[in-house]
Design a protein around this motif. Sequence first.
Motif, short mmCIF file in Angstrom:
data_model
loop_
_atom_site.label_atom_id
_atom_site.label_comp_id
_atom_site.label_asym_id
_atom_site.label_seq_id
_atom_site.Cartn_x
_atom_site.Cartn_y
_atom_site.Cartn_z
N LYS A 248 0.81 -1.62 0.30
CA LYS A 248 0.25 0.08 -0.13
C LYS A 248 0.59 0.95 -0.28
O LYS A 248 0.57 2.02 -0.57
N VAL A 249 1.78 1.32 0.48
CA VAL A 249 2.86 2.00 1.03
C VAL A 249 4.14 2.76 -0.64
O VAL A 249 3.45 3.56 -0.86
N LEU A 250 3.68 1.53 -1.27
CA LEU A 250 4.76 1.14 -2.46
C LEU A 250 3.55 1.86 -3.54
O LEU A 250 4.45 2.76 -3.94
N ALA A 251 2.60 1.41 -3.09
CA ALA A 251 1.47 2.10 -4.70
C ALA A 251 1.45 3.25 -4.25
O ALA A 251 1.67 4.34 -5.25
N ALA A 252 1.17 4.78 -2.93
CA ALA A 252 1.03 5.67 -2.68
C ALA A 252 2.57 6.75 -3.50
O ALA A 252 2.34 7.47 -3.67
N ILE A 253 3.58 6.01 -2.80
CA ILE A 253 4.37 6.55 -3.01
C ILE A 253 5.08 6.28 -4.83
O ILE A 253 5.80 6.82 -5.39
N SER A 254 4.51 5.85 -6.01
CA SER A 254 5.08 5.13 -7.05
C SER A 254 4.74 6.10 -7.76
O SER A 254 5.23 6.62 -8.81
N GLU A 255 3.21 6.53 -7.84
CA GLU A 255 2.87 7.83 -8.40
C GLU A 255 3.35 9.02 -7.85
O GLU A 255 2.86 9.69 -6.86
N ARG A 256 3.60 10.06 -8.59
CA ARG A 256 4.20 10.98 -8.86
C ARG A 256 2.60 12.30 -9.33
O ARG A 256 2.74 12.74 -10.43
N PRO A 257 2.09 13.15 -7.76
CA PRO A 257 0.85 13.95 -8.72
C PRO A 257 1.26 14.97 -9.46
O PRO A 257 3.11 15.00 -8.82
N ALA A 258 1.15 15.96 -9.80
CA ALA A 258 1.51 16.85 -10.88
C ALA A 258 1.69 17.74 -10.12
O ALA A 258 2.30 18.59 -9.65
N SER A 259 0.98 18.66 -9.40
CA SER A 259 0.35 19.55 -8.66
C SER A 259 0.94 19.77 -6.98
O SER A 259 1.55 18.31 -6.31
N ALA A 260 1.75 20.82 -6.13
CA ALA A 260 2.43 20.58 -5.75
C ALA A 260 1.68 20.45 -4.51
O ALA A 260 2.18 19.88 -3.30
N ARG A 261 0.64 21.26 -4.04
CA ARG A 261 -0.34 21.07 -3.26
C ARG A 261 -0.93 18.76 -2.83
O ARG A 261 -1.34 18.74 -2.09
N ALA A 262 -1.20 18.77 -4.27
CA ALA A 262 -0.95 17.58 -4.69
C ALA A 262 -0.29 16.31 -4.19
O ALA A 262 -0.58 15.50 -3.23
N ARG A 263 1.05 17.26 -4.08
CA ARG A 263 2.01 15.87 -3.48
C ARG A 263 1.80 16.11 -1.84
O ARG A 263 2.78 15.20 -1.34
N ARG A 264 1.21 17.34 -1.46
CA ARG A 264 1.54 17.25 0.43
C ARG A 264 0.01 16.56 0.63
O ARG A 264 0.96 16.02 1.73
N VAL A 265 -1.20 16.71 0.38
CA VAL A 265 -1.83 15.46 0.35
C VAL A 265 -1.24 13.82 0.46
O VAL A 265 -2.14 13.51 1.48
N ARG A 266 -0.27 14.06 -0.94
CA ARG A 266 0.10 12.45 -0.93
C ARG A 266 0.93 11.80 0.57
O ARG A 266 0.73 10.81 0.72
N VAL A 267 1.86 13.03 0.96
CA VAL A 267 2.67 13.03 2.17
C VAL A 267 2.19 12.46 2.96
O VAL A 267 1.86 11.87 3.68
N GLN A 268 0.62 13.14 3.12
CA GLN A 268 -0.26 12.39 4.84
C GLN A 268 -0.98 11.29 4.18
O GLN A 268 -1.32 10.82 5.21
#
Length: 308
Positions: A248-268
């Motif tokens: 589950k962690v690997l699936a979440a980190i594998s994709e790089r969201p395009a926007s900085a905001r979306a990346r911050r959400v992905r971190v959470q």
Amino acid sequence: MNGVLPLDATRADIIRSLLTVGYPSRKEAVKVVGRWRERMLVAMATGYLDRSLRTTRYFRSLEQTEKVGVSFLLGEAFTHWYAQRHMDVEYLVHVTGVRDCKWVTPAKSMAVKSGASPPPLKSRPDFIGIRRTERHVFESKGRQRKPSGSAEAKALGQVSALSSINGKKPTTRCATFFMLKAAGAEGKVIDPPEEQAQIGVVFDERDAMAKAYSFFLDNPTVSLADQIGPGYVGREIETDVFFGIDKKVLAAISERPASARARRVRVQEIFSILAGQEQVHEARRSDNESPGPDGTLLVDRRPRNGHL
């Protein structure tokens, strides 16, 4: 925090940490030392440290220049272990390895102004620790003897170089010293008093976290359900040595969201996954199994043999 550390690490912990730190990314490591690096790191931990983390005769027979290189890597591994095990820091990332790292001049309000000159390479700390809402700074030293006063002062200067990380004041600044000895490894951590540093660093935290998972992102993974348990993917590094990650962690980190905001959400999102699995991961801890708070798991099923 200052003083001698409780060294309750296992050799499996050190192997997992060696595979996680040491180079900013596995791709960079491959360029330098070749694709056999993973097996080399396992052999290093096994050949130079016994199961009680005492140095072996193989280590003590090395030339001094060789000991320096081995001590450097093992010092980083012990620092990674200490940060995760005793400070609950999920990620340790190289300051010089984070993507699009920018050096800034923080104002008193901790807002940042771009364009500051970075401190010289030799003056920068080794690692930034990421723990949910906290940020930490680490300088790592692996040695054969206790540090001198000048060595401690230099390390303290390096961890004191940063006044802010992504606009936030570091929670701690740690200079870590790990001494490799025949009688057993010893550690010392010094948390210096706050100084008026003038340099901050800004970087994308999702990308920094991805660096910590480069072992799994840079090469294909396979299911390790039969080898280390359901829900894990990864690879067999050496015969009966497996390094896995929660899928589950690997699936979440594998994709790089395009926007900085979306990346911050992905971190959470990733921290939420880890929080939900914390007790499950910790229950796996043993002499031969090293679970990390980052969702990784090192399993060493090799039979005990001799002093190794």
